[in-house]
Design an enzyme around this catalytic site. Structure first.
Site, PDB file in Angstrom:
ATOM      1  CD  GLU A  17      -2.644  -1.217   2.634  1.00 10.15           C
ATOM      2  OE1 GLU A  17      -3.861  -1.744   2.926  1.00 10.15           O
ATOM      3  OE2 GLU A  17      -1.991  -0.816   3.878  1.00 10.15           O
ATOM      4  CG  MET A 181      -8.698  -5.541   8.720  1.00 12.24           C
ATOM      5  SD  MET A 181      -7.926  -7.211   8.023  1.00 12.24           S
ATOM      6  CE  MET A 181      -7.367  -7.883   9.551  1.00 12.24           C
ATOM      7  CG  ASP A 205     -12.281  -5.885  -0.521  1.00 10.65           C
ATOM      8  OD1 ASP A 205     -11.294  -5.620  -0.065  1.00 10.65           O
ATOM      9  OD2 ASP A 205     -13.233  -5.828   0.299  1.00 10.65           O
TER      10      ASP A 205
HETATM   11  N1  SAH Z   1      -3.922 -11.779   2.122  1.00 11.01           N
HETATM   12  C1  SAH Z   1      -3.636 -10.283   2.227  1.00 11.01           C
HETATM   13  C2  SAH Z   1      -4.306  -9.809   3.637  1.00 11.01           C
HETATM   14  C3  SAH Z   1      -4.497  -8.368   3.646  1.00 11.01           C
HETATM   15  S1  SAH Z   1      -5.606  -8.011   4.791  1.00 11.01           S
HETATM   16  C4  SAH Z   1      -2.291 -10.073   1.879  1.00 11.01           C
HETATM   17  O1  SAH Z   1      -1.411 -10.097   2.984  1.00 11.01           O
HETATM   18  O2  SAH Z   1      -1.752  -9.971   0.848  1.00 11.01           O
HETATM   19  C5  SAH Z   1      -6.270  -6.580   4.362  1.00 11.01           C
HETATM   20  C6  SAH Z   1      -5.671  -5.303   4.612  1.00 11.01           C
HETATM   21  O3  SAH Z   1      -6.232  -4.558   3.663  1.00 11.01           O
HETATM   22  C7  SAH Z   1      -5.816  -5.052   6.088  1.00 11.01           C
HETATM   23  O4  SAH Z   1      -4.764  -4.159   6.404  1.00 11.01           O
HETATM   24  C8  SAH Z   1      -6.995  -3.972   5.817  1.00 11.01           C
HETATM   25  O5  SAH Z   1      -6.953  -2.878   6.548  1.00 11.01           O
HETATM   26  C9  SAH Z   1      -7.247  -3.823   4.464  1.00 11.01           C
HETATM   27  N2  SAH Z   1      -8.619  -4.285   3.974  1.00 11.01           N
HETATM   28  C10 SAH Z   1      -8.915  -4.236   2.438  1.00 11.01           C
HETATM   29  N3  SAH Z   1     -10.103  -4.912   2.350  1.00 11.01           N
HETATM   30  C11 SAH Z   1     -10.538  -5.162   3.137  1.00 11.01           C
HETATM   31  C12 SAH Z   1     -11.800  -5.649   3.853  1.00 11.01           C
HETATM   32  N4  SAH Z   1     -12.674  -5.936   3.000  1.00 11.01           N
HETATM   33  N5  SAH Z   1     -11.986  -5.989   5.085  1.00 11.01           N
HETATM   34  C13 SAH Z   1     -10.986  -5.727   6.016  1.00 11.01           C
HETATM   35  N6  SAH Z   1      -9.884  -5.343   5.670  1.00 11.01           N
HETATM   36  C14 SAH Z   1      -9.764  -5.049   4.446  1.00 11.01           C
END
Ligand code: SAH
Length: 245
Positions: A17, A181, A205
């Site tokens: 990010e 999050m 998303d």
């Molecule tokens: N599998 C991913 C995990 C990312 S988790 C990886 O490591 O590549 C998601 C991160 O993006 C968190 O920091 C959160 O703040 C944000 N995020 C994006 N979409 C989200 C959603 N639908 N719900 C919760 N957090 C989300």
């Protein structure tokens, strides 16, 4: 003679990010800032000669090789960054889930316009119920949102990428149009330290869409992070040319 620069802190959870913005702004890593025992990364730079920037990223978990996402690293890094840098404004920047029912679409960038709430801290005891929800203030930047074409909405925080029916109900009750999050955890720190705080979140998303969040998130992470960079640069330009709040 040097004029005092206004300090702005930018907090990111994931390296993916933050990377586009670090590159575009030519920020330099400051290895001296913070606590070397912690995984956080700190970058410094200036913007338009009037802003001094500190950008902090939560770094990786060495055991799993993934970013330190979620509320615990966000809280600790926020405290370290805000205490050490004392900015006039703190921004939680990153990606998030949006809602079709709120008019959200992939690639939208939202600025927070109402208090930050948690959707997964359910404590049904009087007083603790409201404490669990949090509701920590957002700085008000409606004029900036209009000027830059940013969507405005509430941001809700929890420690899961997925959600339960109760999480959804909580988000609806708090008027959230963005799910992520970290923001409410940082909002608590900023509120304790009396530092104005806002969130800038780029939609990867759609929570009420038809695709599994994890697939949609991974597919759109790069594009959303680039859009986030564009909007964050515009926000900094706006802040650099507007009088201090
Ligand atoms: N599998 C991913 C995990 C990312 S988790 C990886 O490591 O590549 C998601 C991160 O993006 C968190 O920091 C959160 O703040 C944000 N995020 C994006 N979409 C989200 C959603 N639908 N719900 C919760 N957090 C989300």
């Amino acid at each position: 003679m040097t004029t005092a620069r206004r300090r702005i802190a930018l907090l990111f959870a994931m390296e993916a990010e933050a990377a586009p913005l670090i590159e575009t702004l030519g920020l330099r890593q400051d290895q001296e800032f913070g606590d070397p025992r912690l995984p956080f990364l700190h970058y410094r730079g200036e913007f338009a000669e009037s802003l001094e920037l500190l950008l902090s990223v939560n770094g990786k978990d060495p055991r799993f090789g993934v970013d330190n996402i979620g509320t615990e690293p966000a809280t600790l890094n926020a405290y370290l960054t805000l205490r050490g840098f004392r900015p006039e404004l703190c921004i939680s920047a990153g990606t998030a889930g949006g809602f079709i029912r709120c008019g959200g679409a992939l690639g939208d960038v939202y600025v927070s316009d109402r208090p930050f709430c948690f959707h997964d801290r359910r404590i049904p005891i009087p007083g603790f119920d409201q404490y669990g929800i949090g509701s920590y203030p957002s700085a008000s930047y409606a004029g900036m949102a209009r000027a830059l074409g940013l969507k405005e909405g509430g941001v809700s925080t929890g420690n899961s990428l997925d959600f339960t029916e109760r999480c959804l109900a909580g988000m609806e009750r708090s008027g959230a149009s963005v799910k992520e999050m970290e923001a409410a955890a940082i909002a608590w720190v900023a509120w304790c330290l009396k530092i104005p705080f806002l969130a800038l979140k780029s939609i990867t998303d759609l929570v009420d869409g038809e695709h599994p969040t994890e697939d949609e998130f991974l597919r759109n992470l790069r594009t959303a992070s680039r859009l986030l960079r564009e909007k964050t640069v515009e926000v900094l330009r706006y802040l650099a040319t507007s009088p201090p709040a």
